[in-house]
Scaffold this motif. Structure first.
Motif, PDB file in Angstrom:
ATOM      1  N   THR A   1      -0.067   7.221 -11.313  1.00  0.00           N
ATOM      2  CA  THR A   1      -1.424   6.598 -10.362  1.00  0.00           C
ATOM      3  C   THR A   1      -2.444   6.229 -11.351  1.00  0.00           C
ATOM      4  O   THR A   1      -3.278   7.168 -11.964  1.00  0.00           O
TER       5      THR A   1
ATOM      6  N   ILE B   1     -11.209   9.017  -5.551  1.00  0.00           N
ATOM      7  CA  ILE B   1      -9.777   9.013  -5.547  1.00  0.00           C
ATOM      8  C   ILE B   1      -9.136  10.121  -4.737  1.00  0.00           C
ATOM      9  O   ILE B   1      -7.873  10.142  -4.786  1.00  0.00           O
TER      10      ILE B   1
ATOM     11  N   CYS C   1       1.091   3.239  -8.743  1.00  0.00           N
ATOM     12  CA  CYS C   1       0.211   3.111  -7.743  1.00  0.00           C
ATOM     13  C   CYS C   1      -1.248   2.938  -8.425  1.00  0.00           C
ATOM     14  O   CYS C   1      -1.543   3.732  -9.457  1.00  0.00           O
TER      15      CYS C   1
ATOM     16  N   THR D   1      -6.529   9.051  -2.188  1.00  0.00           N
ATOM     17  CA  THR D   1      -5.244   8.534  -2.730  1.00  0.00           C
ATOM     18  C   THR D   1      -4.344   9.512  -2.997  1.00  0.00           C
ATOM     19  O   THR D   1      -2.976   9.668  -2.726  1.00  0.00           O
TER      20      THR D   1
ATOM     21  N   ASP E   1      -5.094   2.590  -8.420  1.00  0.00           N
ATOM     22  CA  ASP E   1      -6.156   2.859  -7.570  1.00  0.00           C
ATOM     23  C   ASP E   1      -7.277   2.750  -8.203  1.00  0.00           C
ATOM     24  O   ASP E   1      -8.523   3.264  -8.066  1.00  0.00           O
TER      25      ASP E   1
ATOM     26  N   GLY F   1      -3.500   1.949  -4.217  1.00  0.00           N
ATOM     27  CA  GLY F   1      -4.063   3.082  -3.746  1.00  0.00           C
ATOM     28  C   GLY F   1      -5.042   2.971  -2.678  1.00  0.00           C
ATOM     29  O   GLY F   1      -5.220   1.682  -2.358  1.00  0.00           O
ATOM     30  N   ARG F   2      -5.455   3.851  -1.955  1.00  0.00           N
ATOM     31  CA  ARG F   2      -6.323   3.897  -0.992  1.00  0.00           C
ATOM     32  C   ARG F   2      -7.835   2.954  -1.272  1.00  0.00           C
ATOM     33  O   ARG F   2      -8.329   2.282  -0.627  1.00  0.00           O
TER      34      ARG F   2
ATOM     35  N   PRO G   1       1.751  13.338  -7.836  1.00  0.00           N
ATOM     36  CA  PRO G   1       0.755  12.345  -8.581  1.00  0.00           C
ATOM     37  C   PRO G   1       0.550  12.851  -9.946  1.00  0.00           C
ATOM     38  O   PRO G   1       0.440  13.960 -10.465  1.00  0.00           O
TER      39      PRO G   1
ATOM     40  N   ILE H   1      -0.855  11.021  -1.321  1.00  0.00           N
ATOM     41  CA  ILE H   1       0.670  11.071  -2.350  1.00  0.00           C
ATOM     42  C   ILE H   1       1.312  12.517  -1.955  1.00  0.00           C
ATOM     43  O   ILE H   1       2.304  12.556  -1.758  1.00  0.00           O
TER      44      ILE H   1
ATOM     45  N   THR I   1       0.841  -1.179  -0.090  1.00  0.00           N
ATOM     46  CA  THR I   1       0.169  -0.014   0.128  1.00  0.00           C
ATOM     47  C   THR I   1       0.803   1.275   0.202  1.00  0.00           C
ATOM     48  O   THR I   1       2.054   1.125   0.146  1.00  0.00           O
ATOM     49  N   LEU I   2       0.371   2.446  -0.170  1.00  0.00           N
ATOM     50  CA  LEU I   2       1.168   3.584   0.200  1.00  0.00           C
ATOM     51  C   LEU I   2       1.900   3.841   1.361  1.00  0.00           C
ATOM     52  O   LEU I   2       2.885   4.503   1.187  1.00  0.00           O
TER      53      LEU I   2
END
Length: 397
Positions: free
Chosen positions: A18, A40, A140, A43, A142, A166-167, A54, A47, A5-6
């Protein structure tokens, strides 16, 4: 977890490619539903907070490897900037991304033009992926909703850079792992919708994974007819009767209890507040349609939910779009939401009609997790490996 993960990445001073899904509805040049954009935001802001830059990769529509001006991400830019509260610069070509101007460098966030303008994207072309990878230091993903596609920006690129989820991707994977990977038992699944034929793989996988399977909607009519019951003019698939019986036999062999309607709500027309009646399941008139499950069916569903610790939901139990044929869906959804709110149930749902039905019932906010991933959510439930997820697990080569 077999993916990062991040939190596992050092982003300071790094360019973070991303992959996001901001494929939102646009009318007259304006975004009409910004839900995917809003999802999004955590995320992208994370970042930035960790010192990264990003660089967003996204698709819009189906340009099929050609530049289609009506499918430019330019129309989405104002909504994206508004949601992020940061400056966003659209980079119109890969040449431009490889030779950024001072103005682009000054922007908080960069957005690459529609990645599907390039034929190498959907071909999962390694040379194209390498060109993308050269733009950043870290990858990443997401976009769980695009993870079932083996494309350059979802699969090939993840093998070329240090990669993480990403989250939004992280939340989706954790929710699905809780529902099907290592769930708390008993597990109940609700599967509805019009046709058995569109959910064969799903049903076949679920009877091996869950303790009870509640089948509703038009597909329930096919199962009822396969048992020799008359369903009048109801929507059903006559050629799926044998398949329905095979699924029921497999469920019995695996110890999965299939729950079908015990009573039905029928009408002669599909219209708001149409004249209707509730009957035992074997009494459907020849000139009537089954449009919802009845109160006895709801009682049995509620009992199954009371015994469950995990719920997976895909599809409505009836013709939920209009009253009174939304009653079973609303009652079951609200009961599941109540148990979730009380900490007694983990509830995960997904699919377009499912989200609409749960919102209509006022139950969505209390579910543990609602997926908007569509096809990727279904393929995960079917037990299939998703290329975008598998690539994150594999890591850089």
């Amino acid at each position: 977890m077999s993916w990062k993960t991040l939190d596992d990445m050092n982003l300071r001073g790094k360019r973070v490619l991303t992959r996001v899904d901001i494929n939102v509805p646009v009318e007259a040049g304006r975004v009409t539903d910004a839900t995917r954009i809003e999802r999004i935001v955590p995320t992208v802001l994370d970042i930035l907070a960790k010192g990264g830059k990003p660089i967003l990769i996204a698709h819009f529509g189906r340009p099929k490897g050609k530049v289609v001006l009506d499918l430019s991400l330019r129309a989405i830019l104002p909504a994206l900037q508004g949601a992020l509260g940061r400056s966003v610069r659209l980079i119109e070509t890969l040449d431009g991304a490889e030779n950024l101007t001072a103005e682009a460098e000054a922007a908080d966030v960069l957005l690459l033009e529609n990645i599907r303008f390039y034929p190498g994207e959907e071909a999962n072309d390694e040379e194209f992926a390498a060109r993308l990878a050269a733009l950043g230091d870290i990858y990443c993903n997401d976009a769980f909703s695009a993870a079932h596609r083996a494309h350059a920006s979802t699969a090939a690129i993840a093998h070329l850079l240090p990669s993480c989820a990403g989250r939004l991707m992280q939340a989706e994977l954790q929710a699905l792992e809780a529902a099907l990977g290592t769930p708390k038992r008993p597990v109940v699944a609700v599967v509805g919708g019009a046709k058995v034929s569109t959910k064969l793989d799903l049903l076949s996988n679920l009877v091996e994974q869950v303790d009870s399977l509640i089948i509703g909607g038009g597909m329930a009519n096919t199962f009822l007819a396969a048992q020799g019951l008359h369903v009048g003019k109801s929507l059903r698939e006559r050629d799926m009767a044998k398949t329905a019986r095979e699924i029921m036999a497999k469920a019995a062999d695996k110890g999965c209890d299939i729950i079908l309607p015990a009573d039905i709500v029928v009408a002669r027309e599909f219209a708001e507040d149409a004249s209707h009646e509730t009957l035992a399941v074997h009494l459907c008139p020849d000139d009537a349609m089954i449009l919802d499950a009845g109160p006895q069916s709801v009682k049995r569903i509620v009992e199954a939910l009371d015994a469950a610790r995990t719920l997976i939901w895909n599809g409505p139990l009836g013709a939920f779009e209009i009253a009174p044929f939304d009653a079973a869906t609303n009652a079951a959804a609200r009961h599941a939401a109540e148990r979730t709110r009380a900490g007694q149930l983990i509830s995960v749902a997904g699919g377009g009609d499912t989200v609409a039905a749960l919102n209509r019932a006022g139950a969505a906010e209390d579910f543990t997790y609602i997926s908007t991933a569509g096809g990727a959510f279904l393929e995960w439930m079917e037990g299939k490996d998703l290329p975008g997820v598998a690539a994150l697990k594999g890591g850089a080569r």
